[in-house]
Write an enzyme that holds these catalytic residues in place. Structure first.
Site, PDB file in Angstrom:
ATOM      1  N   HIS A   1     -27.757  60.038 107.007  1.00  0.00           N
ATOM      2  CA  HIS A   1     -27.093  61.339 106.847  1.00  0.00           C
ATOM      3  C   HIS A   1     -26.214  61.370 105.947  1.00  0.00           C
ATOM      4  CE1 HIS A   1     -28.914  62.469 110.805  1.00  0.00           C
ATOM      5  NE2 HIS A   1     -28.653  63.668 110.594  1.00  0.00           N
TER       6      HIS A   1
ATOM      7  N   TYR B   1     -28.437  60.336 117.746  1.00  0.00           N
ATOM      8  CA  TYR B   1     -28.770  59.225 118.283  1.00  0.00           C
ATOM      9  C   TYR B   1     -27.595  57.904 118.364  1.00  0.00           C
ATOM     10  CZ  TYR B   1     -33.841  59.764 118.047  1.00  0.00           C
ATOM     11  OH  TYR B   1     -35.456  60.150 117.966  1.00  0.00           O
TER      12      TYR B   1
ATOM     13  N   CYS C   1     -26.220  55.206 107.221  1.00  0.00           N
ATOM     14  CA  CYS C   1     -26.868  56.094 108.214  1.00  0.00           C
ATOM     15  C   CYS C   1     -27.496  57.024 107.070  1.00  0.00           C
ATOM     16  CB  CYS C   1     -25.647  56.919 109.034  1.00  0.00           C
ATOM     17  SG  CYS C   1     -26.452  58.492 109.507  1.00  0.00           S
TER      18      CYS C   1
ATOM     19  N   CYS D   1     -33.910  56.140 109.548  1.00  0.00           N
ATOM     20  CA  CYS D   1     -32.703  56.252 110.411  1.00  0.00           C
ATOM     21  C   CYS D   1     -32.614  54.895 110.861  1.00  0.00           C
ATOM     22  CB  CYS D   1     -33.218  56.963 111.750  1.00  0.00           C
ATOM     23  SG  CYS D   1     -31.950  56.986 112.982  1.00  0.00           S
TER      24      CYS D   1
END
Ligand code: DGL
Length: 277
Positions: A196, A47, A194, A79
């Site tokens: 991740h 994204y 983020c 997210c």
């Protein structure tokens, strides 16, 4: 008197990919008995550089069939890239559903920093958003803030979680701009903005040119989800992990293989296919 709900709440956790699992693990440790659906929009991942309008439409399109089929008690948008944009439209579209977002933890980093130099490591989308800039203005006026947009780290984190090998040099290059040294002061807090990035935390620590605090908002997000559930009338939940497997959904419908297959089983999720979105 408000009657307490004793059944397990339904929690839907959403991310563009596997990064939201860093929020999921905190949710499970705080709310082990909830029933989970983890949704990764891997069909269009990442994204990070998606235009705002496209991203807003995409998230609503993915969530619509899932939310309408079985209304969750809480939806966690795990997210930052999405949360910094989509929360108002989602709340307007589903006024009866509680949404918890994940946004850059600028406030705690600015409060704790002693050098008053902090960095926000995020996707290019997140660092460009008004939402992020407003957070910096509201809570970090006394700090020098470096906004660092990484094009590659989320993808590297996906590769890593799926069992791939990473080059240290690739990670070093992405985190280097976070480390700023000026006038005898240097960065002491870096916000992992983020979901991740906590997947790569071990490498970040090993490759950092000096020691810093890495700020991960995931535990606070889990606590916020718990607050909303209590507010909805759910009783304090027993500690035992739910015997039901949660669901693991990929918008690509690609059956997980390799390390991912074992990983989702280890976290008590079961891969289910959905109608193509
Ligand atoms: N995990 C997402 C975040 O927290 C973004 C990763 C991506 O799709 O670029 O921002």
């Amino acid at each position: 008197m408000k009657s307490l709900k004793t059944d397990a709440p339904d929690i839907l956790v959403f991310d563009s990919g596997l990064g939201g699992l860093t929020v999921f693990r905190e949710l499970v440790s705080l709310l082990p008995r909830a029933r989970y659906r983890y949704v990764a929009d891997d069909a269009v991942f990442p994204y990070g550089e998606m235009p705002a309008r496209v991203l807003i439409a995409r998230v609503a399109k993915v969530l619509a069939p899932l939310v309408d089929a079985r209304a969750p008690d809480v939806v966690v948008i795990a997210c930052n890239t999405a949360s910094t944009l989509v929360l108002p439209p989602l709340r307007a579209a589903w006024p009866g559903i509680r949404f918890v977002g994940t946004v850059p933890a600028v406030k705690p980093a600015a409060e704790r920093s002693r050098s008053r130099m902090i960095s926000v490591l995020a996707t290019p989308g997140t660092v460009a958003r008004d939402y992020t800039r407003d957070l910096v203005e509201a809570f970090a006026g006394h700090c020098e803030v470096s906004l660092v947009g990484s094009r590659r780290l989320a993808t590297l984190a996906e590769v890593f979680l799926r069992g791939g090998m990473l080059e240290d040099a690739d990670i070093t290059r992405e985190i280097a701009p976070c480390f700023v040294e000026r006038g005898g002061r240097r960065t002491d807090h870096i916000v992992l903005a983020c979901t991740h990035y906590p997947l790569l935390l071990e490498a970040f620590r090993r490759l950092a040119p000096w020691e810093v605090e890495w700020v991960d908002p995931a535990p606070a997000i889990a606590r916020q989800a718990e607050r909303l559930l209590i507010d909805k009338g759910f009783a304090a939940l027993p500690d035992a992990r739910s015997i039901d497997n949660g669901q693991f959904i990929l918008t690509s419908n690609r059956t997980p293989d390799g390390r991912l297959k074992f990983l989702i089983r280890a976290i008590n999720l079961e891969f289910v296919k959905i109608d193509t979105i």
